[in-house]
Scaffold this motif. Structure first.
Motif, short mmCIF file in Angstrom:
data_model
loop_
_atom_site.label_atom_id
_atom_site.label_comp_id
_atom_site.label_asym_id
_atom_site.label_seq_id
_atom_site.Cartn_x
_atom_site.Cartn_y
_atom_site.Cartn_z
N SER A 54 1.09 -1.00 0.04
CA SER A 54 0.00 -0.07 0.26
C SER A 54 1.02 1.39 -0.13
CB SER A 54 -1.04 -0.07 1.18
OG SER A 54 -1.61 1.32 1.32
N LEU A 55 1.98 1.23 0.83
CA LEU A 55 2.70 2.27 0.86
C LEU A 55 3.45 2.73 -0.24
CD1 LEU A 55 4.16 2.02 4.58
CD2 LEU A 55 2.65 3.76 3.72
N ALA A 56 4.07 1.39 -1.28
CA ALA A 56 4.58 1.43 -2.35
C ALA A 56 3.61 1.97 -3.40
CB ALA A 56 5.32 0.22 -2.70
N GLY A 57 2.49 1.73 -3.44
CA GLY A 57 1.35 2.23 -4.12
C GLY A 57 1.20 3.78 -4.16
N GLN A 58 1.19 4.26 -3.08
CA GLN A 58 1.13 5.56 -2.98
C GLN A 58 2.12 6.38 -3.44
OE1 GLN A 58 0.56 6.09 1.45
NE2 GLN A 58 -1.61 5.27 1.56
N ASP A 59 3.48 5.87 -3.25
CA ASP A 59 4.66 6.59 -3.69
C ASP A 59 4.49 6.54 -5.20
OD1 ASP A 59 5.74 6.99 -1.48
OD2 ASP A 59 7.12 5.24 -1.32
N ALA A 60 3.76 5.43 -5.79
CA ALA A 60 3.85 5.45 -7.35
C ALA A 60 3.01 6.19 -7.89
CB ALA A 60 3.61 4.04 -7.72
N GLN A 61 1.97 6.88 -7.21
CA GLN A 61 0.85 7.59 -7.48
C GLN A 61 1.14 9.30 -7.47
OE1 GLN A 61 -2.67 6.83 -5.52
NE2 GLN A 61 -2.56 4.50 -6.02
N SER A 62 2.27 9.59 -7.16
CA SER A 62 2.57 10.82 -6.85
C SER A 62 2.85 11.58 -8.39
CB SER A 62 4.18 11.07 -6.46
OG SER A 62 5.15 10.36 -7.10
N VAL A 63 2.79 12.87 -8.23
CA VAL A 63 2.43 13.74 -9.41
C VAL A 63 4.01 13.87 -10.14
CG1 VAL A 63 2.50 16.14 -10.15
CG2 VAL A 63 0.85 15.14 -8.40
N VAL A 64 3.82 13.60 -11.56
CA VAL A 64 5.03 13.62 -12.35
C VAL A 64 5.38 14.89 -12.80
CG1 VAL A 64 6.13 12.72 -14.48
CG2 VAL A 64 4.88 11.07 -12.98
N GLU A 65 6.60 15.33 -12.87
CA GLU A 65 6.92 16.75 -13.19
C GLU A 65 7.13 16.50 -14.82
OE1 GLU A 65 7.77 19.94 -11.68
OE2 GLU A 65 6.86 19.26 -9.80
N LEU A 66 6.79 17.50 -15.61
CA LEU A 66 7.21 17.29 -17.05
C LEU A 66 7.99 18.42 -17.34
CD1 LEU A 66 6.13 16.49 -19.97
CD2 LEU A 66 4.48 18.05 -20.02
N ASP A 67 9.17 17.93 -17.82
CA ASP A 67 10.23 18.54 -18.33
C ASP A 67 9.80 19.50 -19.73
OD1 ASP A 67 12.43 20.17 -18.92
OD2 ASP A 67 13.85 18.16 -19.38
N GLN A 68 9.56 20.68 -19.60
CA GLN A 68 8.93 21.43 -20.67
C GLN A 68 10.11 21.39 -21.88
OE1 GLN A 68 5.69 22.29 -21.56
NE2 GLN A 68 5.12 21.38 -19.55
N GLN A 69 11.29 21.39 -21.42
CA GLN A 69 12.41 21.45 -22.33
C GLN A 69 12.69 20.44 -23.34
OE1 GLN A 69 14.10 24.48 -22.58
NE2 GLN A 69 12.61 25.15 -21.02
N ALA A 70 12.12 19.16 -22.81
CA ALA A 70 12.12 17.86 -23.81
C ALA A 70 11.23 18.13 -24.96
CB ALA A 70 11.66 16.68 -22.87
N VAL A 71 11.94 17.73 -26.21
CA VAL A 71 11.05 18.05 -27.38
C VAL A 71 10.56 16.35 -28.00
CG1 VAL A 71 11.57 18.55 -29.65
CG2 VAL A 71 12.71 19.77 -27.83
N GLY A 72 9.55 16.68 -28.41
CA GLY A 72 8.70 15.51 -29.09
C GLY A 72 7.99 14.93 -28.07
N ARG A 73 7.04 13.97 -28.50
CA ARG A 73 6.02 13.29 -27.74
C ARG A 73 6.41 12.14 -26.96
NH1 ARG A 73 0.86 10.40 -30.93
NH2 ARG A 73 2.65 8.90 -31.35
#
Length: 50
Positions: free
Chosen positions: A24-43
Motif C-alpha cells: 500500500s505504501l509503495a502504491g502511494q509513492d507510485a501515484q505521486s505527481v510527475v513533473e513534465l520537463d518542458q524543455q524535452a522535445v517530442g511526444r
C-alpha cells in the motif's frame, strides 16, 4: 484446532498484513505527481517523463 495451529495462523495473518501495508505504501509513492520537463522535445520524450 489446537494452540499450535492457532499460533501458526496468527503468524501467517500478521505476516500477510505487513506485506499488504508495504504494498500500500509503495502504491502511494507510485501515484505521486510527475513533473513534465518542458524543455524535452517530442511526444516520446514527454511520454518517458510520465
Amino acid at each position: 484446532m489446537n494452540r499450535f495451529e492457532l499460533r501458526e495462523f496468527e503468524t501467517l495473518i500478521l505476516s500477510r498484513l505487513e506485506e499488504l501495508e508495504r504494498n500500500s505504501l509503495a502504491g502511494q509513492d507510485a501515484q505521486s505527481v510527475v513533473e513534465l520537463d518542458q524543455q524535452a522535445v517530442g511526444r516520446l520524450s514527454r511520454m518517458d517523463a510520465l
